[in-house]
Enzyme design. Structure first.
Site, PDB file in Angstrom:
ATOM      1  N   GLU A 117       0.670  -1.504  13.420  1.00  0.00           N
ATOM      2  CA  GLU A 117      -0.691  -1.259  12.937  1.00  0.00           C
ATOM      3  C   GLU A 117      -1.661  -2.366  13.360  1.00  0.00           C
ATOM      4  O   GLU A 117      -2.756  -2.477  12.799  1.00  0.00           O
ATOM      5  CB  GLU A 117      -0.702  -1.134  11.408  1.00  0.00           C
ATOM      6  CG  GLU A 117       0.098   0.030  10.857  1.00  0.00           C
ATOM      7  CD  GLU A 117      -0.524   1.385  11.154  1.00  0.00           C
ATOM      8  OE1 GLU A 117      -1.613   1.424  11.770  1.00  0.00           O
ATOM      9  OE2 GLU A 117       0.080   2.398  10.785  1.00  0.00           O
ATOM     10  N   HIS A 140      -2.015  -3.956   4.142  1.00  0.00           N
ATOM     11  CA  HIS A 140      -1.719  -2.531   3.992  1.00  0.00           C
ATOM     12  C   HIS A 140      -0.428  -2.371   3.202  1.00  0.00           C
ATOM     13  O   HIS A 140       0.568  -3.033   3.490  1.00  0.00           O
ATOM     14  CB  HIS A 140      -1.571  -1.870   5.368  1.00  0.00           C
ATOM     15  CG  HIS A 140      -1.008  -0.481   5.311  1.00  0.00           C
ATOM     16  ND1 HIS A 140      -1.580   0.513   4.558  1.00  0.00           N
ATOM     17  CD2 HIS A 140       0.077   0.078   5.908  1.00  0.00           C
ATOM     18  CE1 HIS A 140      -0.877   1.632   4.701  1.00  0.00           C
ATOM     19  NE2 HIS A 140       0.143   1.387   5.501  1.00  0.00           N
ATOM     20  N   HIS A 142       1.819   0.604   0.287  1.00  0.00           N
ATOM     21  CA  HIS A 142       1.950   1.958  -0.238  1.00  0.00           C
ATOM     22  C   HIS A 142       1.932   1.910  -1.765  1.00  0.00           C
ATOM     23  O   HIS A 142       2.926   2.233  -2.420  1.00  0.00           O
ATOM     24  CB  HIS A 142       3.247   2.594   0.271  1.00  0.00           C
ATOM     25  CG  HIS A 142       3.371   2.592   1.761  1.00  0.00           C
ATOM     26  ND1 HIS A 142       4.590   2.647   2.418  1.00  0.00           N
ATOM     27  CD2 HIS A 142       2.428   2.516   2.744  1.00  0.00           C
ATOM     28  CE1 HIS A 142       4.388   2.620   3.724  1.00  0.00           C
ATOM     29  NE2 HIS A 142       3.084   2.538   3.942  1.00  0.00           N
ATOM     30  N   HIS A 211      -0.517   8.359   2.141  1.00  0.00           N
ATOM     31  CA  HIS A 211       0.116   7.273   2.894  1.00  0.00           C
ATOM     32  C   HIS A 211       0.042   5.944   2.140  1.00  0.00           C
ATOM     33  O   HIS A 211       1.060   5.365   1.790  1.00  0.00           O
ATOM     34  CB  HIS A 211      -0.546   7.154   4.275  1.00  0.00           C
ATOM     35  CG  HIS A 211       0.078   6.129   5.158  1.00  0.00           C
ATOM     36  ND1 HIS A 211       0.147   6.279   6.534  1.00  0.00           N
ATOM     37  CD2 HIS A 211       0.662   4.923   4.904  1.00  0.00           C
ATOM     38  CE1 HIS A 211       0.755   5.219   7.056  1.00  0.00           C
ATOM     39  NE2 HIS A 211       1.067   4.381   6.078  1.00  0.00           N
TER      40      HIS A 211
END
EC number: 4.1.2.19
Length: 273
Positions: A117, A140, A142, A211
């Site tokens: 990413e 980032h 989840h 996501h």
């Protein structure tokens, strides 16, 4: 003579944060990634920046970040392993002058690579730095309840934000600009990076439906705390809905009073006049 990089504050911060993200269940397996913009002064205390281990090409124009240093989680790496083996799971990289590659200065000792990413992270750094020169972290993960909300809640930024604000008093204070939401897109692509970075110009929290979430901030603590606050609100919402739904909540008048007390202003149009 340079110092031992294992004593560097930025390594310790990254190791602690990745461990916490794993412990909370927000970064299962090799899920999640973090990029940490480093100051050259702190890097040269621990590394000879002229000693390039290898150069890694990028499918992204990173020229706006040319010469900048980042601590980056590795591709395919498990956050649960970072604390025990930082040199395997992390890397210190410098963006090349032409912006087409990164130079590895430390880490990825098993021939690893930066997170897949990286384009989304770099685009987000560029966007945030354009509005906040002090931004240093893009994260980032989840986050479980925020992720769940993207299946059951209306996916408009205004309504999603309002629900989070109404669940915990601190939310408006922590993210008065609200949350951004992009469409579902394939991860690891420039397309998802472009969509995320466009939202990053106005928001520090970006929801990737079905996501996870992206957060940005001036420090590791600020960024982690930003996501943590939104996730707590999403958890409260989940519990409330399982108990039969909302019967009362923080009103718009109360949110306005909260903003006045703490010197923040809710995003225009999000509260009812």
């Amino acid at each position: 003579m340079t110092k031992d990089i294992m004593d560097a504050v930025f390594i310790k911060e990254m190791a602690k944060t990745t461990s916490n993200l794993y412990r909370l269940g927000w970064d299962e397996r090799n899920g999640g990634n973090i990029t940490y913009l480093l100051d050259e002064k702190e890097v040269v205390e621990y590394l000879d920046v002229k000693q390039i281990i290898r150069t890694i090409p990028m499918d992204f124009d990173g020229k706006k970040l040319a010469g900048k240093y980042f601590l980056v989680t590795g591709s395919g790496k498990y956050f649960k392993n970072v604390e025990e083996a930082p040199a395997v799971n992390l890397g210190v990289i410098q963006v090349s002058e032409d912006g087409k590659a990164v130079h590895l200065l430390w880490g990825y000792t098993d021939s690893g690579l930066p997170t897949s990413e990286l384009p989304a992270h770099f685009m987000s750094h560029i966007a945030r730095l354009s509005v906040d020169p002090e931004n240093r972290v893009v994260m980032h993960c989840h986050a479980t309840h925020l992720l769940a909300m993207t299946f059951t809640h209306e996916l408009t930024e205004r309504e999603f934000t309002r629900t989070l604000w109404q669940m915990c008093t601190e939310c408006l204070v922590v993210f008065p600009e609200g949350v951004g939401i992009i469409p579902w897109l394939v991860p690891g692509t420039n397309e998802i990076g472009e969509a995320t970075s466009e939202k990053m110009k106005e928001n520090r929290l970006i929801v990737w439906p079905h996501h996870g979430i992206y957060g940005a901030g001036k420090s590791m603590d600020e960024t982690f705390g930003l996501i943590e606050t939104a996730e707590k609100a999403a958890e409260v919402y989940t519990i409330v809905m399982s108990q039969g739904g909302i019967k009362q909540a923080i009103t718009d008048e109360q949110l306005k009073a909260l903003g006045e007390r703490f010197g923040v202003e809710a995003k225009a149009g999000y509260l009812i006049n």
